[in-house]
Design a protein around this motif. Structure first.
Motif, PDB file in Angstrom:
ATOM      1  N   ILE A 105      77.352  37.383  31.898  1.00 37.68           N
ATOM      2  CA  ILE A 105      76.526  36.174  32.030  1.00 37.68           C
ATOM      3  C   ILE A 105      75.470  36.347  33.110  1.00 37.68           C
ATOM      4  CG2 ILE A 105      76.562  33.730  32.628  1.00 37.68           C
ATOM      5  CD1 ILE A 105      79.408  33.619  31.479  1.00 37.68           C
ATOM      6  N   GLY A 106      75.871  36.897  34.266  1.00 36.89           N
ATOM      7  CA  GLY A 106      74.939  37.008  35.384  1.00 36.89           C
ATOM      8  C   GLY A 106      73.770  37.925  35.101  1.00 36.89           C
TER       9      GLY A 106
ATOM     10  N   GLY B 106      74.393  28.533  38.896  1.00 34.89           N
ATOM     11  CA  GLY B 106      75.577  28.184  38.121  1.00 34.89           C
ATOM     12  C   GLY B 106      76.735  29.147  38.234  1.00 34.89           C
ATOM     13  N   LEU B 107      76.575  30.223  39.011  1.00 33.58           N
ATOM     14  CA  LEU B 107      77.632  31.220  39.148  1.00 33.58           C
ATOM     15  C   LEU B 107      78.120  31.266  40.595  1.00 33.58           C
ATOM     16  CD1 LEU B 107      76.123  34.084  36.962  1.00 33.58           C
ATOM     17  CD2 LEU B 107      77.773  32.334  36.293  1.00 33.58           C
TER      18      LEU B 107
END
Length: 247
Positions: free
Chosen positions: A69-70, A43-44
Motif C-alpha cells: 500500500i505504501g 493514512g499509514l
C-alpha cells in the motif's frame, strides 16, 4: 536524524514495479553511502524506510519497488507534492576499509545505495568491479548509471534473459574477478550465498522490516558475535566478520 519536508522533483518508473524519485530539501544529514531515509505516508502508521542512492547539497535520489500500500501510494505521487521525511538514518558503508580492488554486489532493489558507494570508492582512488543481479531483463535498472562511472559492470539474471544466466555468485565465478573486499546489499538469501562463496572481509547491508527506523522499538534486531544489533541503528551495514546467520 532530522525531520524535514521534501518536495518531489521527479517520480518516474524505470523498471518493472521500480520507480526513481528525486526530492529537494535539506540533505545535510546524509554523510555516508548506505544510509536511508524514512517516509511518512498519509493514512499509514509506520513510515517507509528507503535507502539513498545518491545526494547533493539540494536533493536526494531514491529508488523503490511497489510491493504494498505504501509504495503504491508513493508511485502515484506527482512532482510538486511534499513528503515528511526523517533523514540521515543508519550506519552506512565505510569506503576506507577496502583494498584497492573492492567487489560491489547488488541484488534487485538492494542495488541503489551501492551507486553512491561506488562513487566514493572511485574518489578514494580505488578500482571497484560491480556485479548486479536481477530476476529478469524487465527488472534491470541503474546498470547504465554504473557503467557511466567507468567501472566494469557484470549483470546476472536468474532466467538468463540478460548477462550471465544465474545468480551473482555464478557471475563472480564465471567472470573470474579479482577482488580483495566485498561490499553488498540485497535480499538475505543473496547475502548468505555471497558470504559463503567469498573468503575475504566485507560490509553487508541488510534489508529489514523496521518499525520506528531509529532504534527505539528494537523490532529489527539481529544477532551478531557481539550481541544483538538494530538494523536501523547499528546497521543496516554490518561487517562480514560480525554476522551470525540464524540458519
Amino acid at each position: 536524524m532530522k525531520q524535514t519536508i521534501f518536495t518531489i522533483l521527479e517520480n518516474t518508473k524505470v523498471a518493472q514495479d521500480v520507480y526513481r524519485m528525486r526530492l529537494s530539501g535539506d540533505t545535510a544529514d546524509f554523510t555516508h553511502p548506505g544510509q536511508f531515509l524514512n517516509i511518512k505516508l498519509e493514512g499509514l502508521f509506520l513510515r517507509r524506510p528507503i535507502s539513498v542512492s545518491d545526494y547533493d547539497e539540494k536533493s536526494v535520489l531514491i529508488y523503490y519497488k511497489v510491493v504494498g500500500i505504501g509504495t503504491r501510494q508513493m508511485s502515484e505521487m506527482k512532482s510538486g507534492e511534499t513528503l515528511d521525511i526523517l533523514t540521515g538514518l543508519g550506519n552506512g558503508f565505510d569506503p576506507a576499509l577496502s583494498g584497492e580492488q573492492p567487489l560491489v554486489v547488488g541484488g534487485g532493489v538492494g542495488t541503489p545505495p551501492l551507486y553512491r558507494l561506488t562513487k566514493a570508492l572511485l574518489a578514494a582512488g580505488k578500482h571497484p568491479t560491480v556485479v548486479l543481479g536481477f530476476n529478469t531483463a524487465a527488472d534491470l535498472f541503474l546498470t547504465e548509471e554504473f557503467e557511466a562511472l567507468g567501472v566494469p559492470v557484470i549483470v546476472a539474471t536468474a532466467d538468463g534473459s540478460v548477462g550471465i544466466h544465474g545468480f551473482v555468485t555464478d557471475a563472480i565465478r564465471e567472470a573470474g574477478i579479482s577482488y580483495d573486499y566485498v561490499y553488498t546489499c540485497g535480499p538475505e538469501p543473496m547475502l548468505k550465498a555471497l558470504y559463503r562463496a567469498t573468503d575475504c572481509p566485507g560490509q553487508y547491508s541488510f534489508e529489514a522490516r523496521m518499525g520506528c527506523g531509529f532504534g527505539a522499538c528494537m523490532g529489527c534486531s539481529c544477532k551478531t558475535i557481539t550481541g544483538y544489533k538494530r538494523i536501523c541503528k547499528e546497521g543496516p551495514v554490518l561487517l562480514k566478520e560480525e554476522i551470525l546467520w540464524e540458519n
